[in-house]
Design a protein around this motif. Structure first.
Motif, PDB file in Angstrom:
ATOM      1  N   LEU A   1      37.576  54.049  51.129  1.00  0.00           N
ATOM      2  CA  LEU A   1      37.000  53.515  52.361  1.00  0.00           C
ATOM      3  C   LEU A   1      38.156  53.342  53.328  1.00  0.00           C
ATOM      4  O   LEU A   1      39.051  52.532  53.095  1.00  0.00           O
ATOM      5  N   SER A   2      38.167  54.134  54.416  1.00  0.00           N
ATOM      6  CA  SER A   2      39.348  54.147  55.272  1.00  0.00           C
ATOM      7  C   SER A   2      38.968  54.344  56.733  1.00  0.00           C
ATOM      8  O   SER A   2      37.912  54.895  57.048  1.00  0.00           O
ATOM      9  N   SER A   3      39.863  53.883  57.603  1.00  0.00           N
ATOM     10  CA  SER A   3      39.704  54.098  59.046  1.00  0.00           C
ATOM     11  C   SER A   3      40.946  54.751  59.650  1.00  0.00           C
ATOM     12  O   SER A   3      41.000  54.946  60.854  1.00  0.00           O
ATOM     13  N   THR A   4      41.941  55.054  58.819  1.00  0.00           N
ATOM     14  CA  THR A   4      43.170  55.696  59.293  1.00  0.00           C
ATOM     15  C   THR A   4      43.454  56.918  58.429  1.00  0.00           C
ATOM     16  O   THR A   4      43.037  56.980  57.265  1.00  0.00           O
TER      17      THR A   4
ATOM     18  N   ALA B   1      38.733  50.227  67.909  1.00  0.00           N
ATOM     19  CA  ALA B   1      39.303  50.622  66.621  1.00  0.00           C
ATOM     20  C   ALA B   1      38.269  51.404  65.820  1.00  0.00           C
ATOM     21  O   ALA B   1      37.084  51.050  65.815  1.00  0.00           O
ATOM     22  N   PRO B   2      38.684  52.472  65.146  1.00  0.00           N
ATOM     23  CA  PRO B   2      37.729  53.272  64.374  1.00  0.00           C
ATOM     24  C   PRO B   2      37.149  52.472  63.221  1.00  0.00           C
ATOM     25  O   PRO B   2      37.819  51.619  62.627  1.00  0.00           O
ATOM     26  N   GLN B   3      35.895  52.758  62.882  1.00  0.00           N
ATOM     27  CA  GLN B   3      35.234  52.086  61.782  1.00  0.00           C
ATOM     28  C   GLN B   3      35.588  52.763  60.466  1.00  0.00           C
ATOM     29  O   GLN B   3      35.756  53.986  60.396  1.00  0.00           O
ATOM     30  N   ALA B   4      35.714  51.965  59.426  1.00  0.00           N
ATOM     31  CA  ALA B   4      36.029  52.515  58.109  1.00  0.00           C
ATOM     32  C   ALA B   4      34.857  53.338  57.586  1.00  0.00           C
ATOM     33  O   ALA B   4      33.691  52.927  57.710  1.00  0.00           O
ATOM     34  N   THR B   5      35.152  54.485  57.016  1.00  0.00           N
ATOM     35  CA  THR B   5      34.126  55.367  56.465  1.00  0.00           C
ATOM     36  C   THR B   5      34.511  55.767  55.046  1.00  0.00           C
ATOM     37  O   THR B   5      35.681  55.701  54.656  1.00  0.00           O
TER      38      THR B   5
ATOM     39  N   SER C   1      35.343  58.321  52.188  1.00  0.00           N
ATOM     40  CA  SER C   1      35.944  59.650  52.129  1.00  0.00           C
ATOM     41  C   SER C   1      36.293  59.982  50.693  1.00  0.00           C
ATOM     42  O   SER C   1      36.203  59.139  49.797  1.00  0.00           O
TER      43      SER C   1
ATOM     44  N   ASP D   1      44.867  51.607  56.927  1.00  0.00           N
ATOM     45  CA  ASP D   1      43.703  50.814  56.565  1.00  0.00           C
ATOM     46  C   ASP D   1      42.895  51.648  55.586  1.00  0.00           C
ATOM     47  O   ASP D   1      41.968  52.372  55.967  1.00  0.00           O
ATOM     48  N   VAL D   2      43.280  51.587  54.310  1.00  0.00           N
ATOM     49  CA  VAL D   2      42.684  52.429  53.280  1.00  0.00           C
ATOM     50  C   VAL D   2      42.393  51.566  52.050  1.00  0.00           C
ATOM     51  O   VAL D   2      43.262  50.822  51.596  1.00  0.00           O
TER      52      VAL D   2
END
Length: 425
Positions: A325-328, A373-377, A379, A408-409
């Motif tokens: 689950l990450s946003s970076t 800020a990007p949302q965590a998705t 992957s 942010d992982v």
């Protein structure tokens, strides 16, 4: 000049080490430039503040207990204290020479509480260089009754690693010693030889004891960072060739890890930002980007040895896949070690995160400075060929993030396909 409070046309100038008195309209200047005009009719207040009774150059540690400042007189068995709610005044003295049995001198003091706050159950703790702790209760060290000041007991720890190698956990006081990070509440119930069983660092006991012996010549420090949900233990480099490491513990789960590359001689949390100094006098700020002084940061996880529910059977791991689950941006690599021998492959290269929206890199009128800020998705999910055979397996994950962005992982899970070998009779 100590401080300038600028209110525009007027303000306040705080100065020290002066000789003589001021006159109206006198120009006051400092070595760094600038000036101020003393306005006597408007009010110039000269405050003389000092600590008396003991030379302040001999005070080596300070802490707050029941609205009093307490001090250690360095190299002695004496402690000093100020009046209630005071930062100046005449120091009182407590002589603890008759309390301790192993010699040495006082190293530090602290407040210990039976609950999570400040209250009437708070106790004052004095700790020596030899690892003895004396615990007092009461609010007036100069008092003549037990209700005012009373020795609760003297307890044995092992040698503390430094006067700043302590941490508050709720109301309890955690002391970093040669045996590990030991709560004071455990010291009053256990023999010193058994304290390692109660240490919150028990999970890394062999590593802790090894580094304590190697680096005992320099003081350690402990800093708790609640916003990051971890505490960091500095491991100063005490001899040529020692690794630049720090121990880090998750405040919620109690899990430990190791930060590699942080040569922490001293460490401090200021304005919720972490700073540490090295042996050569360089000061670094930690946790502000995805690189370590321009070098990639390699994140490594090695799982516990696992028989995979087939004890004593030879098995082969064919494939594995990890879920994140990450946003970076980040680059992961999955591998396995077998039969209790950890072997890591080369770490993956740094991830490519682009420079479009980075300050000082993005193009004007193109980069989005106020972009959310990007949302965590979720992957991952791709199966990776492993091909490892053994009796006991250890999953390994290595990841490298984007150099210019703090990662942010979250590693969620790992799935494995494996095949058991047949039994030969």
């Amino acid at each position: 000049i100590v401080k300038n409070v600028d209110n525009g046309a007027t303000g306040s100038l705080m100065i020290q080490s002066i000789t003589g008195t001021f006159v109206d309209n006198e120009i006051i200047t400092g070595g760094a430039g600038g000036s101020a005009t003393a306005n006597i009719p408007g009010g110039v207040v000269q405050v003389s503040a000092a600590i008396t009774g003991v030379a302040t150059s001999g005070l080596s540690h300070v802490w707050l207990y029941r609205n009093r400042l307490f001090f250690i007189q360095g190299g002695t068995m004496k402690a000093s204290y100020l009046p209630v709610d005071s930062v100046t005044g005449a120091l009182g003295t407590i002589n603890l020479s008759g309390v301790f049995q192993r010699g040495g001198s006082l190293l530090f003091g602290a407040t210990w509480s039976l609950d999570a706050g400040d209250g009437i159950d708070d106790k004052c703790v004095f700790v020596t260089t030899e690892g003895e702790a004396a615990i007092y209760e009461g609010s007036n060290p100069a008092g003549s009754t037990a209700a005012e000041w009373n020795l609760v007991g003297r307890y044995d720890l092992t040698a503390p690693m430094g006067k700043r190698a302590t941490m508050r956990a709720g109301g309890d006081l955690i002391v970093a010693t040669k045996e590990g990070m030991v709560p004071i509440s455990a010291a009053i119930n256990k023999d010193a030889a058994a304290l390692s069983l109660a240490a919150i660092s028990r999970n890394i006991e062999p590593d802790w004891k090894r580094e304590a012996l190697r680096r005992i010549s320099l003081p350690w420090e402990v800093i708790k960072w609640p916003d990051m949900n971890y505490a960091i233990v500095s491991l100063p480099i005490a001899a040529e060739g020692q690794e630049a490491w720090t121990f880090v513990v998750n405040l919620e789960t109690g899990a430990w890890c190791k930060f590699v590359g942080w040569a922490t001689r001293c460490i401090e949390l200021h304005d919720n930002r972490l700073f540490y100094g090295t042996n050569d006098g360089t000061v670094f700020e930690g946790e502000i980007a995805g690189n370590d002084d321009s070098q990639p940061i390699y994140y490594t996880y090695v799982g516990s040895p696992d028989h995979m529910k087939t004890l004593g059977r030879l098995k082969t791991v064919h494939q594995a896949r990890a879920t994140f689950l990450s946003s970076t941006p980040f680059n992961p690599k999955i591998s396995f070690s077998v039969n209790y021998t950890v072997t890591l492959p080369t770490a993956p290269d740094a991830a490519d995160g682009g420079t479009v929206d980075l300050w000082d890199s993005g193009q004007w009128d193109v980069a989005l400075w106020d972009q959310a800020a990007p949302q965590a998705t979720v992957s991952g999910g791709q199966w990776i060929s492993i091909g490892k055979t053994g009796y006991v397996m250890q999953p390994q994950l290595q990841a490298t993030g984007f150099l210019n962005q703090r990662p942010d992982v979250e590693f969620v899970q790992i799935d494995v396909t494996f095949e058991n070998g047949g039994v030969v009779v």
